[in-house]
Design an enzyme around this catalytic site. Structure first.
Site, PDB file in Angstrom:
ATOM      1  N   SER A 111       0.829  -1.204   0.000  1.00 40.20           N
ATOM      2  CA  SER A 111       0.000   0.000   0.000  1.00 40.20           C
ATOM      3  C   SER A 111       0.863   1.253   0.000  1.00 40.20           C
ATOM      4  CB  SER A 111      -0.884  -0.012   1.251  1.00 40.20           C
ATOM      5  OG  SER A 111      -1.548   1.222   1.379  1.00 40.20           O
ATOM      6  N   GLN A 131       0.685  -0.345  -4.729  1.00 38.87           N
ATOM      7  CA  GLN A 131      -0.743   0.038  -4.799  1.00 38.87           C
ATOM      8  C   GLN A 131      -0.937   1.516  -4.486  1.00 38.87           C
ATOM      9  OE1 GLN A 131      -2.730   0.536  -1.601  1.00 38.87           O
ATOM     10  NE2 GLN A 131      -4.370   1.382  -2.864  1.00 38.87           N
ATOM     11  N   TYR A 133      -3.875   4.899  -4.355  1.00 35.67           N
ATOM     12  CA  TYR A 133      -5.211   5.483  -4.491  1.00 35.67           C
ATOM     13  C   TYR A 133      -5.047   6.707  -5.383  1.00 35.67           C
ATOM     14  CZ  TYR A 133      -6.525   2.658  -0.411  1.00 35.67           C
ATOM     15  OH  TYR A 133      -6.778   1.627   0.456  1.00 35.67           O
ATOM     16  N   THR A 159      -6.407   1.210  -6.648  1.00 33.69           N
ATOM     17  CA  THR A 159      -7.615   0.831  -5.910  1.00 33.69           C
ATOM     18  C   THR A 159      -8.649   1.939  -6.080  1.00 33.69           C
ATOM     19  OG1 THR A 159      -6.288  -0.390  -4.313  1.00 33.69           O
ATOM     20  CG2 THR A 159      -8.513   0.217  -3.631  1.00 33.69           C
ATOM     21  N   ARG A 168     -18.355   3.292  12.474  1.00 33.50           N
ATOM     22  CA  ARG A 168     -18.495   1.854  12.649  1.00 33.50           C
ATOM     23  C   ARG A 168     -19.352   1.636  13.875  1.00 33.50           C
ATOM     24  NH1 ARG A 168     -12.063   1.354  11.679  1.00 33.50           N
ATOM     25  NH2 ARG A 168     -12.150   0.873   9.479  1.00 33.50           N
ATOM     26  N   LYS A 257      -8.262  -2.553  -8.750  1.00 35.13           N
ATOM     27  CA  LYS A 257      -8.808  -3.255  -7.581  1.00 35.13           C
ATOM     28  C   LYS A 257     -10.107  -2.589  -7.129  1.00 35.13           C
ATOM     29  CE  LYS A 257      -7.353  -4.548  -2.867  1.00 35.13           C
ATOM     30  NZ  LYS A 257      -7.938  -3.568  -1.971  1.00 35.13           N
ATOM     31  N   HIS A 281     -13.161  -4.087  -0.849  1.00 30.62           N
ATOM     32  CA  HIS A 281     -12.243  -3.523   0.135  1.00 30.62           C
ATOM     33  C   HIS A 281     -12.381  -4.236   1.488  1.00 30.62           C
ATOM     34  CE1 HIS A 281      -9.667   0.211  -0.209  1.00 30.62           C
ATOM     35  NE2 HIS A 281      -9.360  -0.202   1.001  1.00 30.62           N
ATOM     36  N   ASP A 312     -10.666 -10.682  -3.939  1.00 25.36           N
ATOM     37  CA  ASP A 312     -10.279 -10.610  -2.528  1.00 25.36           C
ATOM     38  C   ASP A 312     -11.479 -10.249  -1.684  1.00 25.36           C
ATOM     39  OD1 ASP A 312     -10.022  -7.548  -1.628  1.00 25.36           O
ATOM     40  OD2 ASP A 312      -9.225  -7.667  -3.649  1.00 25.36           O
ATOM     41  N   GLY A 313     -11.465 -10.749  -0.442  1.00 25.45           N
ATOM     42  CA  GLY A 313     -12.555 -10.493   0.496  1.00 25.45           C
ATOM     43  C   GLY A 313     -13.083 -11.780   1.094  1.00 25.45           C
ATOM     44  N   GLY A 314     -12.800 -11.994   2.367  1.00 26.47           N
ATOM     45  CA  GLY A 314     -13.397 -13.117   3.088  1.00 26.47           C
ATOM     46  C   GLY A 314     -12.659 -14.437   2.969  1.00 26.47           C
ATOM     47  N   ARG A 316     -10.459 -17.217   4.019  1.00 23.86           N
ATOM     48  CA  ARG A 316      -9.891 -17.636   5.308  1.00 23.86           C
ATOM     49  C   ARG A 316      -9.364 -19.071   5.265  1.00 23.86           C
ATOM     50  NH1 ARG A 316     -10.663 -12.994   5.517  1.00 23.86           N
ATOM     51  NH2 ARG A 316     -12.011 -11.792   6.928  1.00 23.86           N
ATOM     52  N   GLY A 335      -6.194 -10.330   2.938  1.00 30.44           N
ATOM     53  CA  GLY A 335      -5.863  -9.153   3.739  1.00 30.44           C
ATOM     54  C   GLY A 335      -5.738  -9.518   5.207  1.00 30.44           C
ATOM     55  N   ARG A 336      -6.891  -9.601   5.887  1.00 33.19           N
ATOM     56  CA  ARG A 336      -6.851  -9.832   7.340  1.00 33.19           C
ATOM     57  C   ARG A 336      -6.107 -11.105   7.706  1.00 33.19           C
ATOM     58  NH1 ARG A 336     -11.559  -7.487   6.067  1.00 33.19           N
ATOM     59  NH2 ARG A 336     -12.151  -5.598   7.221  1.00 33.19           N
TER      60      ARG A 336
HETATM   61  C1  LIG Z   1      -6.410  -2.978   7.999  1.00 31.68           C
HETATM   62  C2  LIG Z   1      -6.660  -2.966   6.521  1.00 31.68           C
HETATM   63  C3  LIG Z   1      -6.005  -2.033   5.731  1.00 31.68           C
HETATM   64  C4  LIG Z   1      -6.216  -2.002   4.350  1.00 31.68           C
HETATM   65  N1  LIG Z   1      -5.530  -1.099   3.583  1.00 31.68           N
HETATM   66  C5  LIG Z   1      -5.668  -1.139   2.233  1.00 31.68           C
HETATM   67  C6  LIG Z   1      -4.887  -0.279   1.412  1.00 31.68           C
HETATM   68  O1  LIG Z   1      -4.094   0.510   1.883  1.00 31.68           O
HETATM   69  N2  LIG Z   1      -5.065  -0.372   0.064  1.00 31.68           N
HETATM   70  C7  LIG Z   1      -5.957  -1.250  -0.509  1.00 31.68           C
HETATM   71  O2  LIG Z   1      -6.079  -1.298  -1.734  1.00 31.68           O
HETATM   72  N3  LIG Z   1      -6.706  -2.055   0.253  1.00 31.68           N
HETATM   73  C8  LIG Z   1      -6.561  -2.046   1.592  1.00 31.68           C
HETATM   74  N4  LIG Z   1      -7.287  -2.907   2.364  1.00 31.68           N
HETATM   75  C9  LIG Z   1      -8.167  -3.891   1.709  1.00 31.68           C
HETATM   76  C10 LIG Z   1      -7.390  -5.179   1.375  1.00 31.68           C
HETATM   77  O3  LIG Z   1      -6.415  -4.957   0.383  1.00 31.68           O
HETATM   78  C11 LIG Z   1      -8.310  -6.273   0.874  1.00 31.68           C
HETATM   79  O4  LIG Z   1      -9.114  -5.771  -0.160  1.00 31.68           O
HETATM   80  C12 LIG Z   1      -9.213  -6.839   1.987  1.00 31.68           C
HETATM   81  O5  LIG Z   1      -8.535  -6.888   3.222  1.00 31.68           O
HETATM   82  C13 LIG Z   1      -9.671  -8.236   1.593  1.00 31.68           C
HETATM   83  O6  LIG Z   1     -10.549  -8.748   2.535  1.00 31.68           O
HETATM   84  P1  LIG Z   1     -10.100  -9.762   3.715  1.00 31.68           P
HETATM   85  O7  LIG Z   1      -9.457  -8.905   4.758  1.00 31.68           O
HETATM   86  O8  LIG Z   1     -11.373 -10.361   4.147  1.00 31.68           O
HETATM   87  O9  LIG Z   1      -9.118 -10.741   3.114  1.00 31.68           O
HETATM   88  C14 LIG Z   1      -7.110  -2.931   3.748  1.00 31.68           C
HETATM   89  C15 LIG Z   1      -7.760  -3.877   4.556  1.00 31.68           C
HETATM   90  C16 LIG Z   1      -7.542  -3.903   5.921  1.00 31.68           C
HETATM   91  C17 LIG Z   1      -8.246  -4.947   6.742  1.00 31.68           C
END
Ligand SMILES: Cc1cc2nc3c(=O)[nH]c(=O)nc-3n(C[C@H](O)[C@H](O)[C@H](O)COP(=O)(O)O)c2cc1C
Length: 393
Positions: A111, A131, A133, A159, A168, A257, A281, A312-314, A316, A335-336
């Site tokens: 990032s 990456q 923005y 992105t 939140r 993205k 995201h 990406d997303g979810g 695990r 990501g997480r």
């Molecule tokens: C703490 C955190 C910071 C993130 N920062 C960025 C970022 O700087 N740039 C970006 O493109 N996505 C960012 N994301 C999104 C991740 O790249 C990714 O899309 C997302 O975490 C995928 O979902 P998952 O956490 O369920 O795997 C971030 C996500 C998290 C959880």
């Protein structure tokens, strides 16, 4: 293999360890999704709605091939690290993610809001995708990209899915502008309950700096996270013509993205993208939008023959990766999952997460009778009626 002190056998165990180790604010900054968390939860839950086809029992492949390539880089499994700012998670930061992913034989996204300079990270994992923005004027964008290219970034990720949603329901964690004495006193109760985390940082010479060095002007100091965020908020969002301009300026693969609609995916193709990532995201953008995996089949159907489609997303588990590949993804980004690994065990914890996913992918391929990740087909997954989202055809 059962979990030990050094090894965790599931991503969920990594999450539990991360929660025990990190101060509450830092943990919540990772775990959080926007507003009510509907999309955050759907990203994970939707994978459970998908079932595998019944397993085969004989004529199974004795060896399974997991290697593939993404954005021109050979990777040992179809999973790469998605870009995240890892401020305060671990003193090794993004360099630790680079070490863990390099050891796992895969690539990472870095990032522009990362806490460590792109040069330091690229030196550890050369399979680096930088990456951005859409932030600042075009000269700034070009000079930051140029810096990443000189450092050795192999591809650019832009992105596009961010609409500055804030709030939140379980409370946004405090992210201080900088860690001065006043803030430290305010955060002290959290630190007292997480002494191992505090000691880790102190042993490295101090607490997290909370700056974003890759957003610095040439020769200038690294801005604070919020300073850089402010610039981004004040920048008009890009048009498709801007993205086509970016494509012309960057001499390497380009990943867009955050694409959730087939019509946008087609525009990404027209703009010259090499790849898209179907993504919301990680549930951090507009809450209430569908899980990324629900949007994948229509997007893969629309553009999968022309460009690389990631998701990406979810994700695990290895089984989640296999489901995404069966429905048309070339690879997934996590990501997480790796952030929890980093918090739990530093670079070795990042590698541990990739190894857990590798094991799960291999076992699913074996059960499905598929010798390679390239052999997966939609029939390997049972998709319930009403699962997929194809709005924006
Ligand atoms: C703490 C955190 C910071 C993130 N920062 C960025 C970022 O700087 N740039 C970006 O493109 N996505 C960012 N994301 C999104 C991740 O790249 C990714 O899309 C997302 O975490 C995928 O979902 P998952 O956490 O369920 O795997 C971030 C996500 C998290 C959880």
């Amino acid at each position: 293999m059962a979990s030990t002190r050094e090894w965790f056998e599931t991503v969920e165990e990594a999450r539990r360890r991360a929660k025990r180790r990190l101060p509450r604010s830092v943990y919540l900054a990772l775990a959080a999704g926007s507003e009510k968390g509907v999309t955050l939860r759907d990203n994970v839950a939707a994978f459970s709605e998908l079932r595998f086809a019944p397993p085969r029992v004989a004529d199974l492949p004795a060896r399974r091939e997991l290697a593939t390539s993404v954005l021109g880089q050979e990777i040992s499994l179809p999973v790469i690290a998605s870009p995240t700012g890892v401020q305060a998670v671990h003193p090794d930061g993004e360099v630790g993610v680079a070490r863990g992913t390099a050891e796992a034989g895969t690539a990472m996204g870095l990032s522009s809001f990362a806490s460590m300079p792109v040069e330091d990270v690229a030196a550890v994992n050369p399979k680096l995708f930088y990456q951005i923005y859409w932030s600042g004027d075009k000269d700034k964008i070009l000079s930051r990209n140029e810096r990443a290219a000189v450092a050795g970034a192999k591809a650019l990720i832009v992105t596009l899915d961010w609409s500055f949603s804030n709030g939140r329901d379980w409370g946004s964690p405090l992210i201080p502008e900088k860690l001065d004495l006043r803030t430290l006193l305010r955060l002290a109760p959290e630190g007292v309950t997480r002494p191992a985390w505090v000691l880790d940082w102190l042993r490295r010479g101090g607490l997290p700096g909370l700056t974003v060095p890759n957003m610095a002007d040439p020769g200038g100091p690294a801005p604070t996270f919020f300073g850089a965020y402010g610039e981004w908020m004040q920048t008009a969002p890009p048009t498709w013509a801007d993205i086509a301009w970016l494509r012309e300026q960057w001499h390497g693969p380009l990943l867009i993205k955050g694409v959730m609609r087939p019509d946008d995916a087609r525009r990404a193709v027209d703009a010259g993208a090499t790849a898209v990532s179907v993504s919301n995201h990680g549930g951090n953008n507009l809450d209430g939008t569908p899980a990324a995996i629900r949007a994948l089949p229509a997007i893969a159907g629309a553009v999968g023959g022309q460009i690389e489609v990631l998701l990406d997303g979810g994700v695990r588990r290895g089984g989640d990766v296999v489901k995404a590949l069966a429905l048309g993804a070339r690879a997934v980004m996590i990501g997480r999952a790796y952030l929890w690994g980093l918090a739990a065990g530093g670079p070795a914890g990042v590698r541990n997460v990739f190894d857990v996913l590798r094991g799960g992918i291999d076992s699913a391929l074996l059960a499905l009778g598929r010798p390679s990740v390239h052999d997966l087909v939609p029939e390997d997954v049972i998709v319930p009626d009403g699962f997929a989202c194809d709005l924006g055809k």
